[in-house]
Write a protein that holds these residues in place. Structure first.
Motif, PDB file in Angstrom:
ATOM      1  N   ASN A   1      -8.664  -8.325   0.926  1.00  0.00           N
ATOM      2  CA  ASN A   1      -8.340  -7.211   0.030  1.00  0.00           C
ATOM      3  C   ASN A   1      -7.215  -6.419   0.687  1.00  0.00           C
ATOM      4  O   ASN A   1      -7.432  -5.702   1.669  1.00  0.00           O
ATOM      5  N   ASP A   2      -6.017  -6.551   0.166  1.00  0.00           N
ATOM      6  CA  ASP A   2      -4.838  -5.888   0.734  1.00  0.00           C
ATOM      7  C   ASP A   2      -4.762  -4.455   0.207  1.00  0.00           C
ATOM      8  O   ASP A   2      -3.939  -4.139  -0.653  1.00  0.00           O
ATOM      9  N   TYR A   3      -5.654  -3.602   0.729  1.00  0.00           N
ATOM     10  CA  TYR A   3      -5.641  -2.204   0.285  1.00  0.00           C
ATOM     11  C   TYR A   3      -4.283  -1.562   0.566  1.00  0.00           C
ATOM     12  O   TYR A   3      -3.613  -1.880   1.556  1.00  0.00           O
ATOM     13  N   SER A   4      -3.902  -0.653  -0.321  1.00  0.00           N
ATOM     14  CA  SER A   4      -2.591  -0.020  -0.256  1.00  0.00           C
ATOM     15  C   SER A   4      -2.708   1.450  -0.634  1.00  0.00           C
ATOM     16  O   SER A   4      -3.419   1.785  -1.585  1.00  0.00           O
ATOM     17  N   GLU A   5      -2.013   2.298   0.103  1.00  0.00           N
ATOM     18  CA  GLU A   5      -1.899   3.700  -0.292  1.00  0.00           C
ATOM     19  C   GLU A   5      -0.517   3.855  -0.913  1.00  0.00           C
ATOM     20  O   GLU A   5       0.498   3.812  -0.223  1.00  0.00           O
ATOM     21  N   ARG A   6      -0.478   3.997  -2.240  1.00  0.00           N
ATOM     22  CA  ARG A   6       0.793   3.895  -2.961  1.00  0.00           C
ATOM     23  C   ARG A   6       1.749   5.057  -2.663  1.00  0.00           C
ATOM     24  O   ARG A   6       2.968   4.866  -2.660  1.00  0.00           O
ATOM     25  N   ALA A   7       1.215   6.244  -2.428  1.00  0.00           N
ATOM     26  CA  ALA A   7       2.109   7.357  -2.086  1.00  0.00           C
ATOM     27  C   ALA A   7       2.758   7.099  -0.735  1.00  0.00           C
ATOM     28  O   ALA A   7       3.973   7.271  -0.565  1.00  0.00           O
ATOM     29  N   PHE A   8       1.962   6.643   0.253  1.00  0.00           N
ATOM     30  CA  PHE A   8       2.538   6.311   1.559  1.00  0.00           C
ATOM     31  C   PHE A   8       3.546   5.179   1.426  1.00  0.00           C
ATOM     32  O   PHE A   8       4.591   5.170   2.076  1.00  0.00           O
ATOM     33  N   GLN A   9       3.208   4.200   0.589  1.00  0.00           N
ATOM     34  CA  GLN A   9       4.021   2.991   0.451  1.00  0.00           C
ATOM     35  C   GLN A   9       5.348   3.243  -0.256  1.00  0.00           C
ATOM     36  O   GLN A   9       6.396   2.734   0.170  1.00  0.00           O
ATOM     37  N   LEU A  10       5.294   4.029  -1.341  1.00  0.00           N
ATOM     38  CA  LEU A  10       6.436   4.112  -2.249  1.00  0.00           C
ATOM     39  C   LEU A  10       7.140   5.465  -2.274  1.00  0.00           C
ATOM     40  O   LEU A  10       8.272   5.556  -2.753  1.00  0.00           O
ATOM     41  N   GLU A  11       6.474   6.489  -1.768  1.00  0.00           N
ATOM     42  CA  GLU A  11       7.032   7.847  -1.898  1.00  0.00           C
ATOM     43  C   GLU A  11       7.379   8.500  -0.569  1.00  0.00           C
ATOM     44  O   GLU A  11       7.872   9.636  -0.560  1.00  0.00           O
ATOM     45  N   ARG A  12       7.141   7.803   0.537  1.00  0.00           N
ATOM     46  CA  ARG A  12       7.329   8.422   1.849  1.00  0.00           C
ATOM     47  C   ARG A  12       8.505   7.818   2.627  1.00  0.00           C
ATOM     48  O   ARG A  12       8.608   8.014   3.835  1.00  0.00           O
ATOM     49  N   ASN A  13       9.373   7.109   1.928  1.00  0.00           N
ATOM     50  CA  ASN A  13      10.574   6.497   2.508  1.00  0.00           C
ATOM     51  C   ASN A  13      10.224   5.350   3.463  1.00  0.00           C
ATOM     52  O   ASN A  13       9.127   5.262   3.969  1.00  0.00           O
ATOM     53  N   GLY A  14      11.219   4.474   3.671  1.00  0.00           N
ATOM     54  CA  GLY A  14      11.036   3.377   4.602  1.00  0.00           C
ATOM     55  C   GLY A  14      10.322   2.185   3.989  1.00  0.00           C
ATOM     56  O   GLY A  14      10.281   2.015   2.783  1.00  0.00           O
ATOM     57  N   GLN A  15       9.747   1.367   4.854  1.00  0.00           N
ATOM     58  CA  GLN A  15       9.160   0.109   4.429  1.00  0.00           C
ATOM     59  C   GLN A  15       7.721   0.294   3.973  1.00  0.00           C
ATOM     60  O   GLN A  15       7.091   1.311   4.213  1.00  0.00           O
ATOM     61  N   TRP A  16       7.179  -0.747   3.325  1.00  0.00           N
ATOM     62  CA  TRP A  16       5.840  -0.675   2.735  1.00  0.00           C
ATOM     63  C   TRP A  16       4.729  -0.566   3.773  1.00  0.00           C
ATOM     64  O   TRP A  16       3.610  -0.198   3.444  1.00  0.00           O
ATOM     65  N   VAL A  17       5.018  -0.928   5.029  1.00  0.00           N
ATOM     66  CA  VAL A  17       3.974  -1.023   6.049  1.00  0.00           C
ATOM     67  C   VAL A  17       3.156   0.257   6.174  1.00  0.00           C
ATOM     68  O   VAL A  17       1.959   0.213   6.470  1.00  0.00           O
ATOM     69  N   LYS A  18       3.765   1.418   5.931  1.00  0.00           N
ATOM     70  CA  LYS A  18       3.031   2.692   6.055  1.00  0.00           C
ATOM     71  C   LYS A  18       1.871   2.761   5.074  1.00  0.00           C
ATOM     72  O   LYS A  18       0.841   3.373   5.371  1.00  0.00           O
ATOM     73  N   GLY A  19       2.054   2.194   3.905  1.00  0.00           N
ATOM     74  CA  GLY A  19       1.010   2.251   2.900  1.00  0.00           C
ATOM     75  C   GLY A  19       0.012   1.114   2.979  1.00  0.00           C
ATOM     76  O   GLY A  19      -0.940   1.067   2.196  1.00  0.00           O
ATOM     77  N   LYS A  20       0.214   0.213   3.921  1.00  0.00           N
ATOM     78  CA  LYS A  20      -0.610  -0.993   4.000  1.00  0.00           C
ATOM     79  C   LYS A  20      -1.501  -1.060   5.233  1.00  0.00           C
ATOM     80  O   LYS A  20      -2.386  -1.916   5.299  1.00  0.00           O
ATOM     81  N   SER A  21      -1.281  -0.194   6.203  1.00  0.00           N
ATOM     82  CA  SER A  21      -1.828  -0.412   7.539  1.00  0.00           C
ATOM     83  C   SER A  21      -2.911   0.555   7.976  1.00  0.00           C
ATOM     84  O   SER A  21      -3.312   0.545   9.135  1.00  0.00           O
ATOM     85  N   CYS A  22      -3.395   1.397   7.076  1.00  0.00           N
ATOM     86  CA  CYS A  22      -4.422   2.362   7.459  1.00  0.00           C
ATOM     87  C   CYS A  22      -5.691   1.641   7.902  1.00  0.00           C
ATOM     88  O   CYS A  22      -5.966   0.511   7.480  1.00  0.00           O
ATOM     89  N   ASP A  23      -6.470   2.295   8.747  1.00  0.00           N
ATOM     90  CA  ASP A  23      -7.733   1.716   9.201  1.00  0.00           C
ATOM     91  C   ASP A  23      -8.590   1.325   7.998  1.00  0.00           C
ATOM     92  O   ASP A  23      -8.666   2.060   7.012  1.00  0.00           O
ATOM     93  N   THR A  24      -9.238   0.184   8.087  1.00  0.00           N
ATOM     94  CA  THR A  24     -10.129  -0.426   7.081  1.00  0.00           C
ATOM     95  C   THR A  24      -9.380  -1.019   5.894  1.00  0.00           C
ATOM     96  O   THR A  24     -10.012  -1.474   4.941  1.00  0.00           O
ATOM     97  N   PHE A  25      -8.055  -1.071   5.926  1.00  0.00           N
ATOM     98  CA  PHE A  25      -7.269  -1.556   4.789  1.00  0.00           C
ATOM     99  C   PHE A  25      -7.117  -3.076   4.759  1.00  0.00           C
ATOM    100  O   PHE A  25      -6.385  -3.595   3.918  1.00  0.00           O
ATOM    101  N   ALA A  26      -7.821  -3.801   5.650  1.00  0.00           N
ATOM    102  CA  ALA A  26      -7.739  -5.269   5.634  1.00  0.00           C
ATOM    103  C   ALA A  26      -9.122  -5.889   5.828  1.00  0.00           C
ATOM    104  O   ALA A  26      -9.372  -6.560   6.830  1.00  0.00           O
ATOM    105  N   PRO A  27     -10.041  -5.691   4.874  1.00  0.00           N
ATOM    106  CA  PRO A  27     -11.302  -6.434   4.959  1.00  0.00           C
ATOM    107  C   PRO A  27     -11.035  -7.922   4.712  1.00  0.00           C
ATOM    108  O   PRO A  27     -10.431  -8.297   3.710  1.00  0.00           O
ATOM    109  N   ILE A  28     -11.487  -8.743   5.660  1.00  0.00           N
ATOM    110  CA  ILE A  28     -11.212 -10.178   5.619  1.00  0.00           C
ATOM    111  C   ILE A  28     -12.527 -10.943   5.696  1.00  0.00           C
ATOM    112  O   ILE A  28     -13.390 -10.639   6.499  1.00  0.00           O
ATOM    113  N   GLY A  29     -12.669 -11.952   4.848  1.00  0.00           N
ATOM    114  CA  GLY A  29     -13.879 -12.764   4.843  1.00  0.00           C
ATOM    115  C   GLY A  29     -14.577 -12.695   3.498  1.00  0.00           C
ATOM    116  O   GLY A  29     -14.032 -12.172   2.537  1.00  0.00           O
TER     117      GLY A  29
END
Length: 283
Positions: A154-182
């Protein structure tokens, strides 16, 4: 073969699923890490598990992410036409790549923690590839030789961080718990056709994403080959292949996002399902 890790956070041990039962293989394998995926360990484990009396694991035991922290998580953006359309983005001419911090990885059924100051935490069910043999400048024809297996992400995303805070998408993708795998990594022999898998996601019991990997813009061999032209893929690395339509950002008549108390369920044919309960950062 289906690979799992079980136990409390930070203390997970390797295991396998055989005939829907979970077994401990920590006496046979140290961990599902780069060393494991780089050699013949998968084939060796397949042969060894049939000659050992494996301890069974309780069905109530927590599952962790089914691999040790990889060197990187590479994600492919806008890789389904319907998702590109719902976000008003053009169809990519080449794969859009971005990174997700490995510190975001959690178990498949661990809680999702909404980040501090978040207003737009969103969901994305995705098929993820686990790299086996080291890959650098791999041809598309040989790409699948470098795949150790597949896993639900589940590639959780924070859209404001991702799209409204300048720079690359990584800011909106990398918060703790944002990559549940399995819940598990399925080796390729477990999957009849990786390009014909239903993937779905529910929020509070309502189906919001319902797609199929047959609709990938760039398929698995192409993605592995393409990424390997720009960086070396190491054993255990994860490639997340994109999400179909139905994310919060694309909801009509207007977008809506996750809040504390919500429950997210998702799954992919042959790769199981997972559930995340949503909590606020300060709960």
């Amino acid at each position: 073969m289906k690979l799992i890790k079980f136990g409390q956070p930070g203390q997970e041990k390797p295991g396998v699923i055989i005939d829907d039962k979970r077994y401990d293989v920590s006496h046979l394998v140290k961990d599902y890490d780069e060393n494991f995926f780089s050699g013949e360990a998968i084939e060796n484990l397949k042969s060894e598990i049939h000659t050992h009396n494996l301890p069974e694991i309780s069905a109530n035991e927590r599952l962790g992410a089914p691999l040790a922290r990889p060197s990187k998580i590479i994600c492919v953006g806008l890789n389904y036409k319907d998702h590109a359309a719902e976000t008003n983005a053009p169809i990519p001419q080449e794969p859009i790549l971005f990174f997700k911090a490995t510190s975001a990885i959690v178990g498949p059924n661990d809680d999702l923690i909404i980040p501090k100051t978040s207003t737009k935490t969103d969901w994305e069910v995705e098929l993820a590839i686990v790299i086996g043999k080291k890959a650098s400048y791999v041809s598309e024809e040989n790409a699948l030789e470098h795949v150790a297996g597949y896993v639900l992400h589940n590639d959780y995303s924070e859209r404001a961080f991702q799209l409204e805070r300048n720079g690359q998408w990584v800011k909106g993708k990398s918060c703790d718990t944002f990559a549940p795998i399995g819940p598990f990594i399925a080796t390729p022999d477990e999957i009849e056709d990786v390009h014909n898998l239903r993937l779905w996601l529910k929020v509070n019991g309502e189906i919001l994403q319902d797609g199929n990997t047959s609709n990938l813009i760039f398929n698995v061999p192409f993605i592995v080959s393409y990424i390997s032209q720009f960086m070396t893929l190491l054993p255990g690395d994860i490639i997340s292949t994109g999400t179909p339509a139905g994310v919060g950002l694309g909801q009509k008549p207007e977008p809506w996002y996750l809040k504390s108390g919500d429950v997210v369920e998702l799954g992919i044919d042959g790769l199981g399902s997972s559930v995340q309960k949503v909590k606020a950062y300060d709960e």
